[in-house]
Scaffold this active site. Structure first.
Site, PDB file in Angstrom:
ATOM      1  N   LYS A   1      43.014  34.169  60.794  1.00 19.68           N
ATOM      2  CA  LYS A   1      42.513  34.653  59.502  1.00 19.68           C
ATOM      3  C   LYS A   1      41.008  34.432  59.463  1.00 19.68           C
ATOM      4  O   LYS A   1      40.525  33.309  59.589  1.00 19.68           O
ATOM      5  CB  LYS A   1      43.189  33.897  58.356  1.00 19.68           C
ATOM      6  CG  LYS A   1      42.558  34.172  56.974  1.00 19.68           C
ATOM      7  CD  LYS A   1      43.268  33.420  55.833  1.00 19.68           C
ATOM      8  CE  LYS A   1      42.528  33.573  54.498  1.00 19.68           C
ATOM      9  NZ  LYS A   1      43.147  32.818  53.397  1.00 19.68           N
TER      10      LYS A   1
ATOM     11  N   LYS B   1      38.470  32.871  41.727  1.00 19.44           N
ATOM     12  CA  LYS B   1      38.691  31.426  41.750  1.00 19.44           C
ATOM     13  C   LYS B   1      37.700  30.747  40.811  1.00 19.44           C
ATOM     14  O   LYS B   1      36.569  31.214  40.670  1.00 19.44           O
ATOM     15  CB  LYS B   1      38.428  30.875  43.159  1.00 19.44           C
ATOM     16  CG  LYS B   1      39.467  31.186  44.210  1.00 19.44           C
ATOM     17  CD  LYS B   1      39.067  30.551  45.539  1.00 19.44           C
ATOM     18  CE  LYS B   1      39.992  30.942  46.663  1.00 19.44           C
ATOM     19  NZ  LYS B   1      41.358  30.407  46.517  1.00 19.44           N
TER      20      LYS B   1
ATOM     21  N   ARG C   1      47.139  36.800  53.687  1.00 20.03           N
ATOM     22  CA  ARG C   1      48.367  37.411  54.222  1.00 20.03           C
ATOM     23  C   ARG C   1      48.211  38.917  54.388  1.00 20.03           C
ATOM     24  O   ARG C   1      48.837  39.521  55.265  1.00 20.03           O
ATOM     25  CB  ARG C   1      49.550  37.049  53.314  1.00 20.03           C
ATOM     26  CG  ARG C   1      49.434  37.548  51.905  1.00 20.03           C
ATOM     27  CD  ARG C   1      50.380  36.818  50.940  1.00 20.03           C
ATOM     28  NE  ARG C   1      49.909  35.476  50.609  1.00 20.03           N
ATOM     29  CZ  ARG C   1      50.586  34.622  49.844  1.00 20.03           C
ATOM     30  NH1 ARG C   1      51.755  34.968  49.327  1.00 20.03           N
ATOM     31  NH2 ARG C   1      50.089  33.426  49.594  1.00 20.03           N
TER      32      ARG C   1
END
Ligand code: BES
Ligand code: MN
Ligand code: ZN
Length: 482
Positions: free
Chosen positions: A251, A263, A337
């Site tokens: 990743k 965030k 993901r």
């Protein structure tokens, strides 16, 4: 950094500092020699319990009698929990860190000559890692790697140890560089340069090529940024032609703001570390090429920046991944993901015989396993056992989490095949892995969630804070022993 053999006799050593391995029995020859030269100073120190030789604990002696060295650092070797190679790395790292506070020419290491060559290799790597800091942009450095190491131990360990330490440090450097220095294009460039220098085959795919090949999930993550995504494929073909390669997938989110699911600042401030999986793949590939290991390995890193903007993917968007799977986006902060989905399917199509992916994937993994342990999830127990063995030997702990099908049920979508977050927040590390499982087909696969160990908020005795280069040693070890 050059490495030379150290003289057997400590009294004959001339150096700017010396690191001496010590246990309670004074069983290492250098500790005994030092004790004799100093009329029992070391025995008294231990007897009076001024210092306990616990692993990676250090004690400084200035200009000890009988030595031509201005500084001796004692480093403890005792620990029941870790195998010898793991202890060797930490002990040497702690010694190196303890003498790195100012520039020094020659630093000598007398740890434990009874260790095997593997342990000495790890120790030399530890010395290189311990002496390198995260202070890349400080005018006054806190860490000064020595110009030369003098080493008591088998010479066959010198070059592999130096390769390993350097490769771990390059992984750390990629993580420690600010996100405005390391972004998808610049990281791809740097990897291309380092890879070519080391003898790797390097291929970089730009956003147009990714578009043409249907990387719909990875491209959606990158859409919010001015900086276009890149996929880098590294290839090392040191093994027999017919042997299918092991693929390492990383990743590489060079900065994770969360995207529109922004965030809070406190969680965002260290998110330059979100490419640590990719950095581990790069470090491993560099080491494999430099060591010319007789194996076939592919390294794939998906590089994107996750930012909010008028172009960002939105909650409710449905993406089509490279393998045709449709994905409902319900949180743009579950972006890792999405990147891995497409890169994993690319690894399968490139003919990978096995896949290991590395990712700072979930905060849940920190909740489950703490900061020092990587989560391990798999569809293939024998491969998981191999990874676990290598990780244990190197002192990079991993721990299994279950892949029960019930966790997969939580990822089903009403509008698409799957969604990118679970209905419930519990078990977030596992539901993320169940998501990834859709993209590996029946290829044997191990997923390592390194959200905890990839980045240190506080230094350890054997390594500075910041990027750790975690899993490079484990993966190199795995590839050396198969
Ligand atoms: N990069 C983060 C995970 C992370 C957290 C890494 C802390 C290192 C330290 C990842 O992209 C993320 O944001 N995950 C979310 C997933 C959630 C939205 C399902 C998380 O963990 O909160
Ligand atoms: Mn995220
Ligand atoms: Zn992330």
């Amino acid at each position: 950094m050059s490495i030379q053999p150290a003289p057997e006799n400590l009294a004959q050593l001339e150096a700017d500092a010396v690191v001496i391995g010590v246990d309670s029995e004074l069983s290492t020859p250098a500790a005994r020699q030092l004790d004799e030269l100093t009329d029992g100073l070391l025995s008294r120190l231990l007897q009076q319990e001024e210092w306990k030789p616990r692993l990676a604990s250090t004690f400084r002696l200035y200009a000890p009698a009988g030595l031509n060295v201005p500084l001796a650092v004692l480093v403890g070797l005792e620990d029941d929990d870790y195998p010898v190679a793991a202890r060797a790395f930490r002990a040497a790292g702690a010694g190196a860190k303890a003498v790195a506070g100012k520039p020094r020419g020659q630093v000598a290491f007398y740890l434990d000559p009874s260790w095997d060559a593997e342990a000495h290799t790890q120790a030399i790597a530890g010395a290189l890692v311990g002496s390198q800091g995260q202070d890349l942009y400080r005018t006054e450095k806190r860490f000064h790697p020595p110009e030369q190491l003098l080493w008591q131990g088998p010479q066959e360990a010198f070059s592999p140890g130096a390769v390993l330490g350097r490769s771990v440090n390059q992984a750390r450097q990629l993580v420690n560089e600010p996100p405005d220095v390391i972004y998808p294009e610049s990281m791809a460039q740097r990897v291309q340069q380092w890879g070519a220098e080391s003898g790797l085959d390097v291929e970089v795919m730009d956003e147009k090529q990714l578009e043409a090949e249907g990387f719909g999930a990875m491209l959606a993550v990158g859409r919010g940024s001015e900086r276009p995504p890149r996929l880098v494929v590294l290839r090392w073909s040191g093994g027999p032609q017919e042997q299918p390669p092991l693929a390492l997938v990383g990743k590489g989110v060079t900065f994770d703001s969360g995207g529109l699911s922004l965030k809070p600042s406190g969680s965002m401030k260290t998110m330059k570390c979100d490419m640590a999986g990719a950095a581990a793949v790069v470090g491993t590939m560099l080491a494999v090429a430099r060591l010319k290991l007789p194996v076939n390995v592919l390294g794939l890193i998906g590089l994107v920046e996750n930012l909010p903007s008028g172009h960002s993917m939105k909650l409710g968007d449905v993406l089509r991944a490279r393998n045709g799977t449709t994905i409902e986006v319900l949180n743009t902060d579950a972006e890792g993901r999405l990147v891995l989905a497409d890169v994993l399917s690319k690894a399968v199509d490139l003919g990978a015989g096995q896949i290991i992916d590395l990712a700072t994937l979930t905060g849940s993994c920190l909740v489950a396993l703490g900061t020092d342990v990587a989560g391990l999830m798999t569809n293939n127990q024998p491969l998981a056992d191999q990874v676990t063995q290598a990780a244990t030997a190197c002192g990079e702990p991993v721990w299994p989490l279950p892949m029960f099908k019930e966790f997969g049920e939580l990822m089903k979508s009403d509008i698409a095949d799957i969604k990118n977050i679970s209905e419930i927040r519990w078990g977030g590390t596992i539901t993320a892995a169940k998501f990834l499982e859709h993209f590996v087909g029946d290829c044997p696969w191990v997923h390592l969630d390194i959200a905890g160990p990839a980045y240190l908020e506080k230094p350890k005795p054997w390594i500075d804070a910041g990027g750790t280069g975690c899993m490079v040693r484990t993966l190199v070890h795995l590839l050396q022993h198969r």
